[in-house]
Design a protein around this motif. Structure first.
Motif: not given
Length: 232
Positions: A86-105, A107-111
């Motif tokens: 069977n075909k195997t699909f490989l997906y790559v992802y980075d580490t989640l960055i989840f914290n309050s934004t630098a310019h406005n505490v 606001l909570l941002r996930c990237e």
């Protein structure tokens, strides 16, 4: 990456299977081409093993894609033939960055950076509820060819547990938790409730005074009956 050989119980191999792993429109994975040397190995190195799965190390953005395993087999009854897995699909992802934004505490941002695929979805929930995001963005693939950046921003106004989740369709891929504690000296959700609705101390005091006044009235009546002179 999984690859298993399943033969009929009536088939007997007369020679070890020859394994090929290929990536769609890319150099061969196994036997390893120059691009994969030192990064790929067999899970089971026994020559006659039915487990022909591979382990890929030092995964890179360019490794994402579709893979296919093929086996050249020789049996007593069927002779030499080739089987595809069977075909195997490989997906790559980075580490989640989840914290309050630098310019406005407030606001909570996930990237997160992920392989190009529109089925990837990033979301934030607060104490089990999903707020309306301030913004939700998918980066421009033309600017970053190996990956795309997903991001979500929500107001950081609720005390408790905030969870950022990355899904591929309905499958949870990874998640990160951000705890937002209440102000010092305030217990959980009572902070907002007490600020909006002050304690009715006057009502409490009035309710406590009712039995006290009643008791004093009864005592006064008893004393009056005891010491008031009776006629005759």
């Amino acid at each position: 990456m999984p690859c298993f050989l399943h033969l009929s119980p009536y088939e007997t191999m007369v020679a070890p299977p020859v394994l090929y792993w290929e990536k769609w429109d890319a150099p061969r994975l196994w036997p390893p081409s120059e691009e994969y040397k030192g990064r790929v190995d067999l899970v089971d190195k026994s020559r006659n093993s039915s487990n022909q799965s591979l382990v890929l190390r030092d995964v890179r953005w360019g490794d994402s894609g579709t893979y296919l395993c093929k086996l050249s087999i020789t049996t007593q009854r069927g002779g030499s033939f080739r089987k595809k897995g069977n075909k195997t699909f490989l997906y790559v992802y980075d580490t989640l960055i989840f914290n309050s934004t630098a310019h406005n505490v407030s606001l909570l941002r996930c990237e997160v950076n992920v392989t190009h695929d529109p089925r990837f979805v990033l979301s934030i929930s607060q104490n089990g509820y999903r707020p309306r995001p301030n913004d939700s963005a998918r980066g421009d693939a033309a600017e970053a060819p190996p990956f795309v950046t997903l991001s979500v921003t929500v107001p950081l106004s609720i005390h408790g547990e905030n969870v950022c989740e990355l899904h591929l369709n309905w499958d949870l891929i990874t998640k990160s938790i951000f705890h937002h504690p209440p102000p010092a000296g305030v217990d959980g959700d009572a902070a907002s409730e007490r600020g909006a609705f002050p304690e009715p101390w006057l009502l409490y005091a009035s309710l406590l005074l009712v039995p006290i006044v009643t008791l004093l009235g009864l005592v006064t009546a008893l004393l009056a009956c005891r010491y008031w002179p009776t006629s005759g």
